[in-house]
Enzyme design. Sequence first.
Site, PDB file in Angstrom:
ATOM      1  CG  ASP A  86      22.365 -17.565 -45.248  1.00  0.00           C
ATOM      2  OD1 ASP A  86      21.560 -17.965 -44.379  1.00  0.00           O
ATOM      3  OD2 ASP A  86      23.560 -17.366 -45.025  1.00  0.00           O
ATOM      4  CG  HIS A 107      30.728 -18.538 -37.759  1.00  0.00           C
ATOM      5  ND1 HIS A 107      31.302 -18.158 -38.950  1.00  0.00           N
ATOM      6  CD2 HIS A 107      29.526 -19.079 -38.069  1.00  0.00           C
ATOM      7  CE1 HIS A 107      30.460 -18.443 -39.937  1.00  0.00           C
ATOM      8  NE2 HIS A 107      29.381 -19.005 -39.433  1.00  0.00           N
ATOM      9  CG  HIS A 112      25.292 -22.865 -37.287  1.00  0.00           C
ATOM     10  ND1 HIS A 112      26.020 -22.161 -38.219  1.00  0.00           N
ATOM     11  CD2 HIS A 112      26.116 -23.054 -36.228  1.00  0.00           C
ATOM     12  CE1 HIS A 112      27.241 -21.941 -37.739  1.00  0.00           C
ATOM     13  NE2 HIS A 112      27.325 -22.482 -36.549  1.00  0.00           N
ATOM     14  CG  HIS A 172      30.436 -19.942 -44.252  1.00  0.00           C
ATOM     15  ND1 HIS A 172      29.811 -18.754 -44.534  1.00  0.00           N
ATOM     16  CD2 HIS A 172      29.848 -20.404 -43.121  1.00  0.00           C
ATOM     17  CE1 HIS A 172      28.885 -18.514 -43.622  1.00  0.00           C
ATOM     18  NE2 HIS A 172      28.896 -19.491 -42.748  1.00  0.00           N
ATOM     19  CG  HIS A 193      23.045 -22.133 -44.267  1.00  0.00           C
ATOM     20  ND1 HIS A 193      24.352 -22.035 -43.871  1.00  0.00           N
ATOM     21  CD2 HIS A 193      22.489 -20.928 -43.992  1.00  0.00           C
ATOM     22  CE1 HIS A 193      24.584 -20.835 -43.370  1.00  0.00           C
ATOM     23  NE2 HIS A 193      23.464 -20.142 -43.417  1.00  0.00           N
ATOM     24  CE1 TYR A 210      29.839 -15.526 -41.665  1.00  0.00           C
ATOM     25  CE2 TYR A 210      30.009 -13.291 -40.810  1.00  0.00           C
ATOM     26  CZ  TYR A 210      29.490 -14.564 -40.739  1.00  0.00           C
ATOM     27  OH  TYR A 210      28.623 -14.882 -39.731  1.00  0.00           O
ATOM     28  NE  ARG A 264      34.067  -4.231 -38.469  1.00  0.00           N
ATOM     29  CZ  ARG A 264      33.768  -3.209 -37.686  1.00  0.00           C
ATOM     30  NH1 ARG A 264      32.969  -2.266 -38.109  1.00  0.00           N
ATOM     31  NH2 ARG A 264      34.301  -3.112 -36.483  1.00  0.00           N
ATOM     32  CD  GLU A 297      27.364 -22.492 -41.243  1.00  0.00           C
ATOM     33  OE1 GLU A 297      28.391 -21.889 -40.869  1.00  0.00           O
ATOM     34  OE2 GLU A 297      26.222 -22.024 -41.145  1.00  0.00           O
ATOM     35  CG  HIS A 342      20.057 -16.992 -40.376  1.00  0.00           C
ATOM     36  ND1 HIS A 342      21.147 -17.095 -39.554  1.00  0.00           N
ATOM     37  CD2 HIS A 342      20.423 -17.576 -41.544  1.00  0.00           C
ATOM     38  CE1 HIS A 342      22.127 -17.708 -40.203  1.00  0.00           C
ATOM     39  NE2 HIS A 342      21.718 -18.000 -41.416  1.00  0.00           N
ATOM     40  CD  GLU A 365      24.835 -19.225 -37.271  1.00  0.00           C
ATOM     41  OE1 GLU A 365      26.068 -19.237 -37.267  1.00  0.00           O
ATOM     42  OE2 GLU A 365      24.152 -19.633 -38.226  1.00  0.00           O
ATOM     43  CG  ASP A 383      22.720 -22.739 -40.903  1.00  0.00           C
ATOM     44  OD1 ASP A 383      21.490 -22.666 -41.082  1.00  0.00           O
ATOM     45  OD2 ASP A 383      23.397 -21.796 -40.468  1.00  0.00           O
TER      46      ASP A 383
END
Length: 548
Positions: free
Chosen positions: A379, A218, A366, A258, A332, A221, A185, A293, A381, A411, A329
Site C-alpha cells: 500500500d 475516513h 479513493h 477499512h 489498493h 486505523y 492516534r 474500502e 500511494h 490520498e 481505492d
Amino acid sequence: MPGRGSDPVSTNGSKKRAAADETLEGNSSSPRRSKRTRQSANTASLADADALENDEPKKRTKRVAAKGTAVGSNTSTDVKVEQEGSSLVKAQTTRVTEDTGDAVKISVKKEIEIEEEEIQPKKATKKRASKEEKAAEMEPLAARTKGLQMFIGAHVSAAKGVQNSVINSVHIGGNAFALFLKSQRKWDNPPLQDEHREQFQKFCLEQQYDAAKYILPHGSYLVNLAQGDKAKAKQAYDSFVDDLKRCEQLGIRLYNFHPGAVIQSTLESATSRLAQALTKALSVTSTVTPVLETMCGHGTTIGGPLSEIGAVISQIPKEYHSRIGVCVDTCHSFAYGYDLISTEGFKAFMQEFDDKIGLQFLRALHLNDSKAPRGSKRDLHANIGTGFLGLRAFHNVMNEERFQGLPMILETPIDRPNPVLANMSQVKETPEEEDQDSEQESDSIKKKQKKTPKKKPSSSSKAPPTVEDKTVWAREIKLLESLIGMDLESPEFRSLEAQLSEVGRAEREKHQGFYEKRLETEAKKKKKELEKGQKSLADMFQAKKGTK
Ligand SMILES: [Zn+2]
Ligand SMILES: [Zn+2]
C-alpha cells in the site's frame, strides 16, 4: 516527485511558452518568494479562467474542464497578487505543450527548481505569518470546477475542528473531500463540540458542499471490527459507532473504513464478526452508510479480493443493504492484483465488482496511483500518473459513467523534502517495508498508527524533513477533471501520460526492484523449506534403514 507530475495541468495559457521559458530561467536566481506569493501564483494559474461554460458537463473537453469558477465566495484574486506571481504562472503554463522527451525533462527539472526555491520550512512560516499572510493562506489555490458529474477532492486536514476541513477543501478546489472525525492516534477523544458542528454545517452551506453526498470521512486505523479479542472488539466497535454518530450529527451520510484484519483466526470467523459488528452498528444508527474500502491484501487484511467484501455484505440483513457501501481505492485494488489500466482489465474489474458485490453498493472512490507494482500487495500511494497505474487507469476512472455523482478522494502524497533542511543531511530513501497501511494523512499527524508494527525503526529517524505542498492536490484535481472526455489517442493525452510517467520513473524502478527481490527471497525460502523437508524425510528413511 510527488505531484510535480500533475503540473502539466495548469495549461490555461499554454501559448506563452517561449516567454515563460525565459521567465523561468530568470527566476532561478531570484530571491526566495514568500509563501503568500507562491500561493497567489498558483491561484492565478489555476483559476484565471474564463467564465464557465456550464452546458453539457459530461461532454466537456479537457480545456473546459480544467477551467472553472469558484463555488461560493472567495472568488477574487486581486490584480496585485496576479502580478506578483505572474512569472510563476507563466512558468507553469509551459508544461503541456512540450512533446519531445528531452524538452519534457528540461521543463520538469526547471519547475522543480522553482518550486523548491519557494518551499520554506513550515515552522519559520508559521512564526512569521502576518495577518496579511494569513489572509493569503485562505485564498484558494484553485477555483472549484462547477457543473461536472465527477466530484473530486482530497483527504484534507480537520485539525482544530471538523469545520476547518470545509475551508481546507475550498482551498484546493475540491468538489468532494474526506477528513478524520477525531484523532487517529488515540482511542479516547473529546465529543464533537456544538460550536464546531454548527460551523461545519454553516460552512458547508456557504461553500455549497452537500454533506450528505460528497463528504466521506475516513475511519480510524486503530479500529478492526473483525477483531477476535472480545475487549479489543468492544473498544473498536464503540469507536466505530461514535464516528457514525458524529456523521449523523454533521449531516454526513457516507463513512469510509477499512474492513480490518483476520490476525490469528480464520477468514470465515473474521468475516462473520465484521458483519455482526456492522449489523449492530447499523441498528443503532439511522442515516449514515458505512462504506467498506477495498484493500491491497497485505498480511491478513480483509478486502483484497472483491469477493471478501461481497461475503461481508451478504451476511448483513437485507433490510440494511441500502445503508451499506463500498469504496474502491485504485491503489489498493491494483496492488492486490486487479488490472485497472487496460480497457479490458478495467471492464473486467467492474464486472467482477458487480458479480461479487453488486454495483448498487459502490458509493465512493479513493484515487491514488501506486508506487508498488500490480500484485505486490503493498500500500504505497503515488501521485496521479506517476505510479504503476499511470494516467491511463485514471482516464478509465474519469470516463466511467457509473462513477458519476460519487465522491472521489485523493490520498496522494503532498509531503516534499524540505530543501533547506534536506540539504544539510543526506537524504535516505525509505525502504519498501514501510508500507502505507494507512492513507495519506493530511493532518499534522505524520507518523501514523499502524495495525501491525513494522520492523524497521532506524531509518525513519533519518527521513528527510518535509513540508506539505497543497498545490499538489489542487493540480491533481484539475488534472483528473481534464481527463473527462479526453481522447486517449490524442497528442494531448499521450504527452501528459509520458511526462507524468517520466516524473515517477525512478520511484517505480526502485519499487520494482524491491518487489523482485522479495519474490526472490520468498522463492529461496520455499526452496529451502522444501529441501529441508526432503532431507529430513531422507534422514528418517536412512535411520529406519539403519535400525533394520
Ligand atoms: Zn484509501
Ligand atoms: Zn492506502
